[in-house]
Design a protein around this motif. Structure first.
Motif, PDB file in Angstrom:
ATOM      1  N   THR A 165       0.905 -10.801 -10.128  1.00 15.57           N
ATOM      2  CA  THR A 165       0.310  -9.741 -10.957  1.00 15.57           C
ATOM      3  C   THR A 165       1.010  -8.396 -10.778  1.00 15.57           C
ATOM      4  OG1 THR A 165      -1.316  -9.291  -9.213  1.00 15.57           O
ATOM      5  CG2 THR A 165      -1.964 -10.846 -10.956  1.00 15.57           C
ATOM      6  N   SER A 176       0.958  -6.416  -8.324  1.00 17.08           N
ATOM      7  CA  SER A 176      -0.026  -5.457  -7.804  1.00 17.08           C
ATOM      8  C   SER A 176       0.483  -4.809  -6.522  1.00 17.08           C
ATOM      9  CB  SER A 176      -1.361  -6.158  -7.528  1.00 17.08           C
ATOM     10  OG  SER A 176      -1.910  -6.710  -8.708  1.00 17.08           O
ATOM     11  N   PRO A 194      -6.485  -7.735 -12.968  1.00 19.96           N
ATOM     12  CA  PRO A 194      -5.559  -8.857 -13.179  1.00 19.96           C
ATOM     13  C   PRO A 194      -5.582  -9.896 -12.057  1.00 19.96           C
ATOM     14  CG  PRO A 194      -4.358  -6.880 -12.498  1.00 19.96           C
ATOM     15  CD  PRO A 194      -5.769  -6.456 -12.749  1.00 19.96           C
TER      16      PRO A 194
END
Length: 456
Positions: free
Chosen positions: A160, A162, A180
């Motif tokens: 994702t 992140s 997400p």
């Protein structure tokens, strides 16, 4: 004959004075009984009483003010393991507790059950900024999955794209956004609008006024009596030598507040009760907190003071509750995160309770929400992290104060009647004593003169 009439009149006056003084003295216990009887009647939670009207729907407007912590050095933390530096932004103010209780059901054992609807309406006039203000803060999802198997966490973060920190609007951080990683709505207080606090079942005080508003421990299978969560009222005739106990759903536990001082609130004397520093003390100092220490490694062998791990009532999420800016917390908390400045006056929790009725006329409930992250040799965004860090996300101040109209009504219907009765007691007692003494002294003087005249 005239002298005899004068002496008789003085004796009669002394008797009348004594009777009036006795009447004033009698009014003291009688008046107390009358006052207590009236208060007990009006403090019962049942339709038609003053307590019921205030209990069903909060008479005063309740606000929640939020201050979010904006991270100023995310890159230094990620790449060099620097201590986070934060600055609070706010307040962002919302009107809450404006909906009346629902599903109110009275039971035969003198208890009443209810649900407390939850809602929040943004008030820009009482806010320093907009809901669309951006905040750099901890990535909530990363903190949530941190305790999962490392290979799974690594995959989720990488897939994702992140990071440990994220930039979101105030509205997103508070009320939620599509995440997400978790594939669901994530927010500090999500879901909120349209939800309920409860189900609660409290004593209505009809059979025992000292139990009014106390949660039925048999219903909740609790160890001790807890007061219902918003602490809007307590049993009447409050003794400032004894602590007040209340249950807060925000921190999943009961707490006690002790008398601090008497303050005058819009012409009404109230007792101010505030939380003791021991409320959030380490389990070493306060054994009542031992169930909030579940990980010796992250809690420094349960010696960490000022924070409570409430993950067990938050679906296992790494949520830690504290007072704002880690007030009364271990110094290491403010060494691990820089920019915090705890202040007793602005960050403590207190309740102003009118002692006769037990009604809370003013309160400020202040709580800080934190999450934890720590080092990892596998997860890239955590490789430079040196130690477990309790990161402050937001602190809130839930507050309400009776308005001028309610204060005037309270004074007219309760305080003025009590004052009038006390004045009447004092006047009768004072006048009676004075008349009795004057008449008695005058009688003695007249009698002495009469006796002297007979001898002459």
């Amino acid at each position: 004959m005239g002298c005899c009439n004068r002496r008789c009149g003085l004796i009669a006056g002394a008797v009348v004075g004594a009777v009036v003084a006795i009447l004033g003295g009698i009014l003291i216990p009688v008046g107390k009984i009358i006052i207590e009887g009236t208060v007990e009647k009006e403090a019962v939670i049942e339709p038609g009483t003053t307590a019921y009207d205030n209990w069903v729907s909060a008479g005063a407007t309740v606000y929640r003010q939020f201050w979010l912590f904006d991270l100023k050095n995310p890159l230094e933390v990620l790449h060099y393991g620097a201590a986070p530096v934060v600055v609070e932004k706010g307040p962002y103010t919302y009107r809450t507790r404006y909906l009346p209780k629902e599903n109110i059901t009275f039971h035969s054992n003198n208890t009443v059950a209810f649900l407390l609807p939850i809602g929040a309406i943004f008030d820009p006039t009482m806010s320093e900024g907009s809901e669309e203000d951006n905040i750099t803060s901890l990535n909530l999802a990363v903190a949530v999955i941190y305790s999962q198997p490392l290979h799974l966490v690594k995959i989720l973060i990488k897939s994702t794209n992140s990071s440990l920190f994220q930039r979101r609007t105030v509205k997103e951080m508070l009320w939620g956004y599509p995440d997400p990683i978790l594939k669901e709505t994530v927010g500090l207080f999500s879901p909120y609008n349209g939800t309920y606090d409860g189900y609660y079942n409290v004593f209505n005080g009809k059979d025992d006024i000292s139990k009014v508003s106390i949660i039925d421990r048999q219903f909740y299978n609790l160890i001790s009596f807890f007061f219902f969560s918003d602490a809007s009222s307590f049993p009447p005739f409050v003794d400032n030598k004894k602590p007040l106990y209340l249950f807060s759903s925000d921190i999943c536990r009961s707490v006690s507040a002790s008398y601090e001082k008497t303050v005058n609130l819009k012409g009404i004397d109230v007792y101010r009760f505030s939380l003791l520093p021991s409320t959030l003390a380490s389990p070493v100092d306060n054994p009542d907190n031992k169930c909030f220490c579940k990980n010796p490694e992250t809690s420094k062998n349960c010696t960490l003071a000022g924070v409570l791990d409430i993950g067990s009532c938050q679906e296992g999420q790494p949520i830690f509750i504290s007072l704002p800016h880690f007030l009364h917390g271990s110094p290491s908390l403010r060494e691990d995160v820089l920019g915090l400045d705890p202040d007793e006056e602005h960050h403590k929790t207190f309740f102003d309770v009118e002692p006769l009725t037990g009604f809370t006329l003013n309160f400020a409930k202040r709580i800080q929400v934190n999450m934890m992250y720590g080092p990892s040799k596998v997860i890239t965004v955590l490789k430079k992290v040196k130690d477990y860090t309790v990161f402050p996300l937001v602190w809130l101040n839930e507050t309400a104060m009776l308005d001028d109209e309610t204060a005037q009504m309270f004074q007219d219907e309760i305080i003025s009647n009590i004052n009038m009765l006390e004045i009447l007691q004092e006047v009768l007692l004072g006048v009676g004593v004075v008349v009795f003494v004057v008449c008695l002294v005058s009688y003695c003087v007249v009698r002495k003169r009469h006796n002297q005249s007979k001898l002459a």
